[in-house]
Design a protein around this motif. Sequence first.
Motif, PDB file in Angstrom:
ATOM      1  N   UNK A   1      68.226 -37.613  79.626  1.00 44.61           N
ATOM      2  CA  UNK A   1      67.206 -37.087  78.710  1.00 44.61           C
ATOM      3  C   UNK A   1      66.320 -36.100  79.464  1.00 44.61           C
ATOM      4  N   UNK A   2      65.943 -36.438  80.686  1.00 46.25           N
ATOM      5  CA  UNK A   2      65.100 -35.575  81.499  1.00 46.25           C
ATOM      6  C   UNK A   2      65.780 -34.227  81.744  1.00 46.25           C
ATOM      7  N   UNK A   3      67.059 -34.253  82.046  1.00 46.92           N
ATOM      8  CA  UNK A   3      67.817 -33.022  82.274  1.00 46.92           C
ATOM      9  C   UNK A   3      67.887 -32.202  80.987  1.00 46.92           C
ATOM     10  N   UNK A   4      68.195 -32.850  79.876  1.00 49.54           N
ATOM     11  CA  UNK A   4      68.312 -32.144  78.598  1.00 49.54           C
ATOM     12  C   UNK A   4      66.963 -31.560  78.171  1.00 49.54           C
ATOM     13  N   UNK A   5      65.908 -32.249  78.476  1.00 50.70           N
ATOM     14  CA  UNK A   5      64.567 -31.749  78.167  1.00 50.70           C
ATOM     15  C   UNK A   5      64.281 -30.456  78.935  1.00 50.70           C
ATOM     16  N   UNK A   6      64.683 -30.408  80.207  1.00 56.91           N
ATOM     17  CA  UNK A   6      64.498 -29.188  80.998  1.00 56.91           C
ATOM     18  C   UNK A   6      65.369 -28.045  80.481  1.00 56.91           C
ATOM     19  N   UNK A   7      66.584 -28.360  80.061  1.00 57.55           N
ATOM     20  CA  UNK A   7      67.467 -27.338  79.485  1.00 57.55           C
ATOM     21  C   UNK A   7      66.826 -26.761  78.223  1.00 57.55           C
ATOM     22  N   UNK A   8      66.314 -27.634  77.367  1.00 53.80           N
ATOM     23  CA  UNK A   8      65.681 -27.193  76.130  1.00 53.80           C
ATOM     24  C   UNK A   8      64.439 -26.344  76.415  1.00 53.80           C
ATOM     25  N   UNK A   9      63.643 -26.759  77.382  1.00 54.95           N
ATOM     26  CA  UNK A   9      62.461 -25.971  77.767  1.00 54.95           C
ATOM     27  C   UNK A   9      62.867 -24.560  78.199  1.00 54.95           C
ATOM     28  N   UNK A  10      63.940 -24.476  78.968  1.00 55.93           N
ATOM     29  CA  UNK A  10      64.402 -23.185  79.459  1.00 55.93           C
ATOM     30  C   UNK A  10      64.892 -22.304  78.312  1.00 55.93           C
ATOM     31  N   UNK A  11      65.638 -22.869  77.386  1.00 55.51           N
ATOM     32  CA  UNK A  11      66.110 -22.110  76.222  1.00 55.51           C
ATOM     33  C   UNK A  11      64.942 -21.569  75.406  1.00 55.51           C
ATOM     34  N   UNK A  12      63.940 -22.408  75.201  1.00 55.10           N
ATOM     35  CA  UNK A  12      62.793 -22.000  74.384  1.00 55.10           C
ATOM     36  C   UNK A  12      61.977 -20.937  75.116  1.00 55.10           C
ATOM     37  N   UNK A  13      61.847 -21.084  76.432  1.00 61.79           N
ATOM     38  CA  UNK A  13      61.144 -20.070  77.217  1.00 61.79           C
ATOM     39  C   UNK A  13      61.892 -18.738  77.143  1.00 61.79           C
ATOM     40  N   UNK A  14      63.212 -18.799  77.162  1.00 60.81           N
ATOM     41  CA  UNK A  14      64.022 -17.590  77.040  1.00 60.81           C
ATOM     42  C   UNK A  14      63.827 -16.924  75.676  1.00 60.81           C
ATOM     43  N   UNK A  15      63.721 -17.723  74.628  1.00 60.33           N
ATOM     44  CA  UNK A  15      63.526 -17.188  73.281  1.00 60.33           C
ATOM     45  C   UNK A  15      62.158 -16.535  73.124  1.00 60.33           C
ATOM     46  N   UNK A  16      61.189 -16.973  73.888  1.00 58.35           N
ATOM     47  CA  UNK A  16      59.832 -16.438  73.770  1.00 58.35           C
ATOM     48  C   UNK A  16      59.530 -15.378  74.829  1.00 58.35           C
ATOM     49  N   UNK A  17      60.525 -15.010  75.611  1.00 56.46           N
ATOM     50  CA  UNK A  17      60.332 -14.029  76.676  1.00 56.46           C
ATOM     51  C   UNK A  17      59.863 -12.687  76.122  1.00 56.46           C
ATOM     52  N   UNK A  18      59.191 -11.917  76.961  1.00 56.79           N
ATOM     53  CA  UNK A  18      58.661 -10.618  76.542  1.00 56.79           C
ATOM     54  C   UNK A  18      59.761  -9.658  76.104  1.00 56.79           C
ATOM     55  N   UNK A  19      60.946  -9.798  76.691  1.00 53.63           N
ATOM     56  CA  UNK A  19      62.041  -8.895  76.351  1.00 53.63           C
ATOM     57  C   UNK A  19      62.758  -9.305  75.068  1.00 53.63           C
ATOM     58  N   UNK A  20      62.908 -10.602  74.838  1.00 51.90           N
ATOM     59  CA  UNK A  20      63.641 -11.045  73.642  1.00 51.90           C
ATOM     60  C   UNK A  20      62.741 -11.126  72.419  1.00 51.90           C
ATOM     61  N   UNK A  21      61.584 -11.761  72.548  1.00 48.17           N
ATOM     62  CA  UNK A  21      60.588 -11.894  71.475  1.00 48.17           C
ATOM     63  C   UNK A  21      61.168 -12.481  70.185  1.00 48.17           C
ATOM     64  N   UNK A  22      62.067 -13.458  70.298  1.00 45.51           N
ATOM     65  CA  UNK A  22      62.602 -14.120  69.107  1.00 45.51           C
ATOM     66  C   UNK A  22      61.601 -15.124  68.549  1.00 45.51           C
ATOM     67  N   UNK A  23      60.724 -15.590  69.415  1.00 48.28           N
ATOM     68  CA  UNK A  23      59.780 -16.636  69.064  1.00 48.28           C
ATOM     69  C   UNK A  23      58.360 -16.154  69.371  1.00 48.28           C
TER      70      UNK A  23
END
Length: 113
Positions: free
Chosen positions: A63-85
Motif C-alpha cells: 500500500x505504501x509503494x502504491x501510494x507513492x506511485x499515485x502521488x507521483x502520477x498526480x504530481x505529473x498531472x499537475x506539472x507546469x508543463x502538462x497542466x492537466x490538473x
Amino acid sequence: MNDFKILQKVYDMILYGNQCLNQFPKSEKYALAAEIKQSMYRLLRLTIETNKKYHKKTTAQQIDVELDVLRTFIRLAADKETKYLPFKKYENWAKMLNEIGRMLGGWMKTMNK
C-alpha cells in the motif's frame, strides 16, 4: 466500512479523484488518467486485502509503494508543463493522499510492535 477508517479515506479519495480525472483532455483519458485510476483501485484493493489478512505487514508495505506511485502520477498531472490538473485540485488531492499516508504510517507502527 465504518470500523476501518483508512478504507473510508481511500474510498473518499477515489470519489474525488474520479471527478478530477473527468476534466483531463481526451488525449490523456486513456493514458495518464487510466494509470491514475488503476493505481487508485489497486490502492483500494490492497487496503481491503490488508484489512482481511492475518499477517498484514507485507501488504501494508505494498500500500505504501502504491501510494507513492499515485502521488507521483498526480504530481505529473499537475506539472507546469502538462497542466492537466489545476493546482487547487492537486492540493486537495495531495492532502487526501497525505492523510492516508499518515494513517498508514501509524498503522504500520502498531504492526511492528
